[in-house]
Design an enzyme around this catalytic site. Structure first.
Site, PDB file in Angstrom:
ATOM      1  N   ARG A 152       0.844  -1.201   0.000  1.00 34.06           N
ATOM      2  CA  ARG A 152       0.000   0.000   0.000  1.00 34.06           C
ATOM      3  C   ARG A 152       0.877   1.247   0.000  1.00 34.06           C
ATOM      4  O   ARG A 152       0.626   2.200  -0.710  1.00 34.06           O
ATOM      5  CB  ARG A 152      -0.942  -0.002   1.192  1.00 34.06           C
ATOM      6  CG  ARG A 152      -2.207  -0.851   1.017  1.00 34.06           C
ATOM      7  CD  ARG A 152      -1.937  -2.285   0.577  1.00 34.06           C
ATOM      8  NE  ARG A 152      -3.125  -3.090   0.465  1.00 34.06           N
ATOM      9  CZ  ARG A 152      -3.589  -3.908   1.410  1.00 34.06           C
ATOM     10  NH1 ARG A 152      -2.926  -4.067   2.549  1.00 34.06           N
ATOM     11  NH2 ARG A 152      -4.689  -4.594   1.209  1.00 34.06           N
ATOM     12  N   ASP A 181       0.390  -7.239  -2.985  1.00 31.52           N
ATOM     13  CA  ASP A 181      -1.028  -6.975  -2.732  1.00 31.52           C
ATOM     14  C   ASP A 181      -1.608  -6.297  -3.963  1.00 31.52           C
ATOM     15  O   ASP A 181      -0.903  -6.112  -4.965  1.00 31.52           O
ATOM     16  CB  ASP A 181      -1.209  -6.120  -1.456  1.00 31.52           C
ATOM     17  CG  ASP A 181      -2.483  -6.507  -0.705  1.00 31.52           C
ATOM     18  OD1 ASP A 181      -3.571  -6.424  -1.306  1.00 31.52           O
ATOM     19  OD2 ASP A 181      -2.393  -6.897   0.465  1.00 31.52           O
ATOM     20  N   HIS A 254      -6.244 -10.528  -3.242  1.00 36.84           N
ATOM     21  CA  HIS A 254      -5.262  -9.436  -3.137  1.00 36.84           C
ATOM     22  C   HIS A 254      -4.192  -9.570  -4.227  1.00 36.84           C
ATOM     23  O   HIS A 254      -3.003  -9.428  -3.960  1.00 36.84           O
ATOM     24  CB  HIS A 254      -4.639  -9.410  -1.738  1.00 36.84           C
ATOM     25  CG  HIS A 254      -5.585  -8.909  -0.680  1.00 36.84           C
ATOM     26  ND1 HIS A 254      -6.041  -7.604  -0.638  1.00 36.84           N
ATOM     27  CD2 HIS A 254      -6.178  -9.536   0.366  1.00 36.84           C
ATOM     28  CE1 HIS A 254      -6.866  -7.447   0.392  1.00 36.84           C
ATOM     29  NE2 HIS A 254      -6.977  -8.606   1.012  1.00 36.84           N
ATOM     30  N   GLU A 318      -9.434 -12.785   2.606  1.00 36.46           N
ATOM     31  CA  GLU A 318     -10.276 -11.870   1.837  1.00 36.46           C
ATOM     32  C   GLU A 318     -10.275 -12.158   0.333  1.00 36.46           C
ATOM     33  O   GLU A 318      -9.949 -11.303  -0.470  1.00 36.46           O
ATOM     34  CB  GLU A 318      -9.827 -10.429   2.091  1.00 36.46           C
ATOM     35  CG  GLU A 318      -9.950 -10.036   3.554  1.00 36.46           C
ATOM     36  CD  GLU A 318      -9.524  -8.597   3.828  1.00 36.46           C
ATOM     37  OE1 GLU A 318     -10.228  -7.922   4.598  1.00 36.46           O
ATOM     38  OE2 GLU A 318      -8.497  -8.147   3.284  1.00 36.46           O
TER      39      GLU A 318
HETATM   40  C1  ACM Z   1      -5.986  -8.994   6.808  1.00 34.33           C
HETATM   41  O1  ACM Z   1      -6.009  -8.035   7.599  1.00 34.33           O
HETATM   42  N1  ACM Z   1      -6.711  -8.984   5.724  1.00 34.33           N
HETATM   43  C2  ACM Z   1      -5.157 -10.154   7.061  1.00 34.33           C
END
Ligand code: ACM
Ligand code: ZN
Length: 746
Positions: A152, A181, A254, A318
């Protein structure tokens, strides 16, 4: 008593070691390091000896002469002695007025002993002094980790080395390097140059917090990556500090940066763009495509060659399943492999990659989502969505690292002051990090044995600069260091704070600016007889608080706080903190509401979830929940409706009812479908007096009904949960959270 103070207590107070050693006894006198001090160390401890020499020289200009055996009677002796120090990483440090003996189980233990020694050194140019003392020390947990997200925002090699230095200072042994990511691929993979050319860059970055609408972007190209040479240098550097680096290559979710570079790895074939926004994206690695696995195996081959760590983190968190459910290749895979749903497909994905890693002599770690659809045979689970995943994994005899968002996510706010630096999530003050006790709810040794340790997370969405990153990380990292290393019984927050304050000089020398917000004014409040009783607190030694309740800014001429005070009507309490002679920290402000329901009995039909406050009294305590949602004011309901009845005690004229709901889709917190306010005189027959269907604010919605006064003893509020989070939204398919606070009745 005085004698004791002079010899023992004062020495202990004066010297502050973090993490707190298992045992420390001080005596009288000091050992002075000077140009005649010898350093005796065997060849196998040459890195540790060099570390001490460099440190002493930088502090004082003194050059310790090296020797293999004592030729002077004033020496510092480093040695490995596993008979005395039989636990891994343990050490004993014996300082007399004549010499220092640091013996350890292993070289790591020697380094930890030196880190302790470094925290004990007093003095500067020409004279360095160490207190006479004897320390026995060893870690509580074998795994003591800190994470850093460099996707990020990208951090320089120098920053990473400084991070490693501090990890070592506070006796961490693992650095979890989150290298890939959606927003950028940050490690050079020679076989796939597009990862460097495309995946490492994005066209811009979100401005402000993603909860602020509309979203705007700076449209500046942003990125970078570490070359393999840089990675090797960092790995070597870390090894000298006995820090293992666990690289993370995120999959199957991700993955946008990788897909932007190699679109054929996605279900639709793209085109894709490296993300400019923070969140979870629907486009993930295609699980039906064998070339995805070939790509990841080739990537992991290069990663495994760069990092000697036994563990490689493969993410697993996620991963939305929407694209898989529509992708012919993914559907074919599910059919062929007899997988009943997309969760099992994710499990197939992770297992397949784990098997490959195992074949290369490596072990996989994944976030707790890897439990869904069936855990891979050997994987270690990093539990982030709370401890449930970790406990479930331990019950299945898998190693677990506790890294829960609730306590050790350093991208959360550390204070409730509105001026606090922008942060991602709710509220995690230093005291909460320090209070973290992993797996406290599990007593069975047969399960606890799988708990390998703890780790703190540093997600960097809102950390674009070194200064902001340091503010988020320190001092919370230091508190976690003590949780990870020190014995549970020795943990004591006030004692920790006094040692922490004494670390400031050392941290300053390391160019680390810590967030010293923990000593600022805080409050607690209780309600009694329609009044709010407010207690102001500070941990600042000898801090004096001055406050007002009339809206004016307090000064030392205002009322000095000497104990709890009561408010009989709405007020904003403002307070300032002074140390000996100057203001410390920021102006404290907190509004309190005193209304007809304040302190009354509330009965709620459903059980609120444990992640937020579960006590119904929070609904009428005169304090409103903030957007730092785990501020202990909100009650949360997962997938469930909410119905509460306030008993005002006697029939009372009522003409206004208010209630807040928190609408934060990016946190799976959804506005209700509708809200109703009802009143009753007998608690049996209720009249609906207001219905609301629209909650347009992204954030806190205040639902307010004003009506011609009615006599009511009971006020009922009903809020209908959204139910299932809709497709394309964060957490699609999961149960929505409904967050409710203060019912204000007037
Ligand atoms: C996470 O915070 N998505 C591992
Ligand atoms: Zn697919």
């Amino acid at each position: 008593m005085l004698l004791l103070c002079q010899s023992v207590l004062c020495a202990l107070a004066q010297y502050s070691v973090i993490p707190k050693p298992v045992a420390m006894h001080t005596g009288d006198g000091v050992f002075a390091i000077d140009n005649n001090t010898q350093l005796i160390a065997p060849g196998e401890l040459k890195n540790e000896a060099a570390f001490l020499r460099q440190y002493v020289q930088a502090q004082s200009g003194i050059r310790l002469s090296m020797s293999r055996s004592a030729t002077s009677n004033r020496y510092i002796h480093l040695l490995i002695d596993t008979a005395i120090n039989y636990k891994a990483e343990s050490y004993t440090l014996d300082i007399t007025t004549k010499n220092i003996t640091l013996s350890a189980h292993d070289a790591a233990g020697v380094l930890y002993g030196l880190q302790t020694l470094r925290q004990l050194i007093k003095g500067s140019a020409k004279t360095l002094q160490l207190p006479v003392c004897n320390i026995t020390d060893y870690p509580r947990f074998a795994y003591r980790g800190m994470h850093l997200d460099v996707s990020r925002h990208f951090f320089s090699v120098d920053f990473i080395k400084q991070y490693i230095d501090v990890l070592s200072l506070y006796k961490f042994n693992t650095f979890h390097w989150h290298l890939t990511d959606d927003q950028g691929w940050r490690v050079e993979i020679k076989k796939y140059p597009e990862l460097q050319r495309m995946g490492a860059w994005r066209d811009g970055t979100l401005i402000g917090h993603k909860k602020e609408l509309p979203h705007t972007f700076d449209n500046k190209k942003y990125g970078g990556y570490y070359t393999q040479e840089e990675v090797k240098a960092v790995v070597r550097y870390a090894a000298e500090k006995h820090i293992t680096i666990i690289p993370e290559i995120e999959m199957p979710g991700h993955a946008l940066a990788a897909l932007a570079a190699y679109p054929s790895l996605g279900c639709t074939g793209g085109p894709y763009k490296t993300a400019k926004f923070w969140g979870v994206f629907d486009d993930v690695f295609c699980a039906g495509n064998d070339s995805t696995f070939t790509f990841l195996q080739n990537v992991l081959d290069e990663v495994a060659a760069l990092f000697p760590s036994r563990y490689i983190h493969i993410g697993g968190d996620e991963c939305p399943k929407g694209k898989w459910n529509q992708c012919p290749k993914c559907l074919k895979r599910m059919k062929e492999e007899r997988l009943s749903d997309a969760h099992e497909l994710q499990s197939y994905f992770v297992k397949r990659v784990e098997k490959y890693l195992n074949s290369k002599g490596k072990q996989a770690i994944g976030w707790d989502e890897i439990l869904e659809g069936g855990l891979s045979p050997n994987a270690t689970v990093m539990s982030w969505r709370g401890e449930e995943g970790g406990i479930a994994a331990a019950q299945q005899k898998h190693d677990v690292i506790m890294a829960p968002e609730s306590h050790v996510y350093f991208d959360y706010y550390q204070s409730l002051y509105p001026e606090e630096q922008l942060a991602a999530g709710g509220y995690t003050p230093l005291s909460k990090v320090y209070s973290y006790e992993p797996m406290a709810s599990v007593q069975e040794d047969s399960i606890r044995t799988y708990l390998k340790g703890v780790q703190g997370e540093v997600w960097s969405e809102y950390l674009p600069t070194v200064a902001k990153a340091q503010h988020a990380i320190f001092p919370r990292l230091i508190a976690l260091g003590e949780v990870a290393w020190s014995q549970q019984a020795s943990r004591n927050y006030p004692d920790f704070l006094s040692r922490l304050r004494q670390q400031r000089t050392l941290l300053k020398k390391l160019n680390i600016a810590t967030a010293d917000v923990f000593d600022e004014i805080n409050y607690t409040s209780t309600v009694k007889d329609n009044r709010v009783e407010v207690t102001l607190t500070t941990t600042l030694p000898n801090g004096r608080i001055y406050y007002t309740t009339d809206g004016t800014v307090p000064t030392p001429k205002s009322q000095q706080y000497s104990g709890a005070f009561t408010l009989a009507k709405n007020a904003e309490v403002k307070a300032v903190l002074f140390d000996v002679n100057k203001q410390y920290g920021r102006l404290f402000k907190q509004a309190f509401f005193v209304h007809k329901a304040t302190g009354k009995t509330v009965t709620i039909k459903q059980q609120p979830i444990a992640r937020f406050n579960t006590n119904s009294s929070a609904l009428v305590n005169g304090v409103l929940g903030t957007t730092r949602y785990n501020d202990n004011q909100w009650l949360g309901f997962k997938g469930q409706d909410y119905e509460a009845i306030v008993d005002l005690g006697a029939a009372t004229p009522v003409s206004n009812i208010k209630m807040n709901v928190l609408n934060y889709h990016w946190q799976k917190m959804w506005q209700p479908d509708h809200v109703q306010f009802l009143v009753s005189t007998d608690g049996i027959y209720f009249n609906i007096i207001y219905t609301a269907n629209s909650f347009p604010v992204n954030g806190i919605n205040t639902i307010e009904a004003t009506f011609k006064a009615v006599n009511a003893r009971y006020v009922k509020v009903i809020a209908k949960n959204k139910g299932i989070i809709p497709a394309e939204e964060y957490g699609a398919g999961e149960q929505a959270l409904l967050l409710i606070d203060e019912i204000i009745v007037q």
